[in-house]
Write a protein that holds these residues in place. Structure first.
Motif, PDB file in Angstrom:
ATOM      1  N   PRO A  70      64.355 -24.902  82.144  1.00 31.34           N
ATOM      2  CA  PRO A  70      63.178 -25.337  81.381  1.00 31.34           C
ATOM      3  C   PRO A  70      61.997 -25.591  82.317  1.00 31.34           C
ATOM      4  N   PRO A  71      60.790 -25.375  81.840  1.00 43.03           N
ATOM      5  CA  PRO A  71      59.623 -25.608  82.694  1.00 43.03           C
ATOM      6  C   PRO A  71      59.446 -27.100  82.986  1.00 43.03           C
ATOM      7  N   LEU A  72      59.136 -27.401  84.217  1.00 40.45           N
ATOM      8  CA  LEU A  72      58.837 -28.784  84.584  1.00 40.45           C
ATOM      9  C   LEU A  72      57.504 -29.157  83.933  1.00 40.45           C
ATOM     10  N   ASN A  73      57.449 -30.320  83.331  1.00 43.88           N
ATOM     11  CA  ASN A  73      56.256 -30.809  82.641  1.00 43.88           C
ATOM     12  C   ASN A  73      55.778 -29.851  81.550  1.00 43.88           C
ATOM     13  N   GLY A  74      56.749 -29.201  80.912  1.00 42.19           N
ATOM     14  CA  GLY A  74      56.421 -28.290  79.829  1.00 42.19           C
ATOM     15  C   GLY A  74      57.177 -28.665  78.574  1.00 42.19           C
ATOM     16  N   PHE A  75      56.618 -28.290  77.454  1.00 37.15           N
ATOM     17  CA  PHE A  75      57.242 -28.600  76.173  1.00 37.15           C
ATOM     18  C   PHE A  75      58.333 -27.583  75.846  1.00 37.15           C
ATOM     19  N   LEU A  76      59.398 -28.057  75.234  1.00 37.07           N
ATOM     20  CA  LEU A  76      60.506 -27.194  74.824  1.00 37.07           C
ATOM     21  C   LEU A  76      60.212 -26.541  73.471  1.00 37.07           C
ATOM     22  N   GLN A  77      59.407 -27.161  72.658  1.00 39.86           N
ATOM     23  CA  GLN A  77      59.082 -26.747  71.292  1.00 39.86           C
ATOM     24  C   GLN A  77      60.245 -26.998  70.339  1.00 39.86           C
ATOM     25  N   LYS A  78      61.406 -26.425  70.655  1.00 39.36           N
ATOM     26  CA  LYS A  78      62.613 -26.657  69.854  1.00 39.36           C
ATOM     27  C   LYS A  78      63.823 -26.385  70.734  1.00 39.36           C
ATOM     28  N   LEU A  79      64.961 -26.871  70.293  1.00 40.79           N
ATOM     29  CA  LEU A  79      66.204 -26.634  71.020  1.00 40.79           C
ATOM     30  C   LEU A  79      66.817 -25.326  70.529  1.00 40.79           C
ATOM     31  N   PRO A  80      67.481 -24.593  71.417  1.00 41.62           N
ATOM     32  CA  PRO A  80      68.076 -23.324  70.989  1.00 41.62           C
ATOM     33  C   PRO A  80      69.238 -23.547  70.019  1.00 41.62           C
ATOM     34  N   ASP A  81      69.317 -22.716  69.004  1.00 41.87           N
ATOM     35  CA  ASP A  81      70.423 -22.797  68.043  1.00 41.87           C
ATOM     36  C   ASP A  81      71.746 -22.402  68.691  1.00 41.87           C
ATOM     37  N   ASP A  82      71.666 -21.575  69.722  1.00 40.98           N
ATOM     38  CA  ASP A  82      72.876 -21.088  70.387  1.00 40.98           C
ATOM     39  C   ASP A  82      73.052 -21.711  71.778  1.00 40.98           C
ATOM     40  N   ALA A  83      72.731 -22.994  71.905  1.00 40.72           N
ATOM     41  CA  ALA A  83      72.860 -23.688  73.193  1.00 40.72           C
ATOM     42  C   ALA A  83      74.290 -23.577  73.710  1.00 40.72           C
ATOM     43  N   ASP A  84      74.412 -23.344  75.011  1.00 43.27           N
ATOM     44  CA  ASP A  84      75.737 -23.254  75.615  1.00 43.27           C
ATOM     45  C   ASP A  84      75.918 -24.246  76.769  1.00 43.27           C
ATOM     46  N   CYS A  85      74.969 -25.186  76.895  1.00 41.57           N
ATOM     47  CA  CYS A  85      75.111 -26.227  77.903  1.00 41.57           C
ATOM     48  C   CYS A  85      74.289 -27.444  77.485  1.00 41.57           C
ATOM     49  N   LEU A  86      74.599 -28.564  78.099  1.00 43.73           N
ATOM     50  CA  LEU A  86      73.707 -29.714  78.019  1.00 43.73           C
ATOM     51  C   LEU A  86      72.966 -29.729  79.339  1.00 43.73           C
TER      52      LEU A  86
END
Length: 168
Positions: A70-86
């Motif tokens: 993920p970008p440092l100091n950047g917005f995620l907008q939303k979490l991925p539906d297919d996340a495979d890690c925390l």
């Protein structure tokens, strides 16, 4: 004084989190709005370290995709539906309260991951913390060109690391 302990972070903790972030990461500043977004998107991964009446640290984690930094100091907008890690975005503990606090946070996050059927933790090690993360079971991962470009914003020596929970 009682042993420091982690509790869920609340929106009212944002000032304390931003204050500690500025102390611990002066060369890697992040907007309070970026922290607020992480807390809003995945409150379960956001914790505050409390020592007596004092805020001594914070930890922020959220579902993500492996090898996608993920970008440092950047917005995620939303979490991925297919996340495979925390993804462990940050664990910042004031110097007087170190000595097991990061391990305790990672233990909590590991339990959260397992409950969500996620078998991998990911993070970017900064400020020569790689030995700490290795002691906690993370391993460095070779970065491709895209990952190296993103790692550059995290400072010199930043290392992308993974921890396979299925192996533990």
């Amino acid at each position: 004084m009682s042993k420091p302990h982690w509790r869920p972070a609340r929106a009212s903790d944002l000032v304390a989190i931003s204050t500690i972030a500025a102390q611990i990461h002066p060369d890697l500043p992040e907007s309070p709005d970026v922290f607020a977004e992480k807390m809003r998107l995945y409150p379960d991964g956001c914790r505050l370290l409390i020592a007596g009446e004092e805020v001594a640290g914070y930890g922020l984690a959220h579902p993500w995709k492996q090898h996608r930094i993920p970008p440092l100091n950047g917005f995620l907008q939303k979490l991925p539906d297919d996340a495979d890690c925390l993804y462990v975005h940050d664990v910042a503990v004031l110097p007087d309260f170190r000595g097991g606090a990061a391990r305790d946070y990672i233990t909590d996050i590991e339990e959260l991951a397992r409950a969500s059927h996620i078998t991998t933790l990911a993070l970017v090690s900064v400020y020569a913390t790689r030995p700490l993360w290795e002691r906690l079971g993370f391993r460095p991962v070779a970065a491709d060109a895209e990952a190296r470009a993103k790692l550059a914003s995290y400072g010199e020596g930043a290392t992308y690391m993974l921890r396979d929970l299925a192996a533990t």
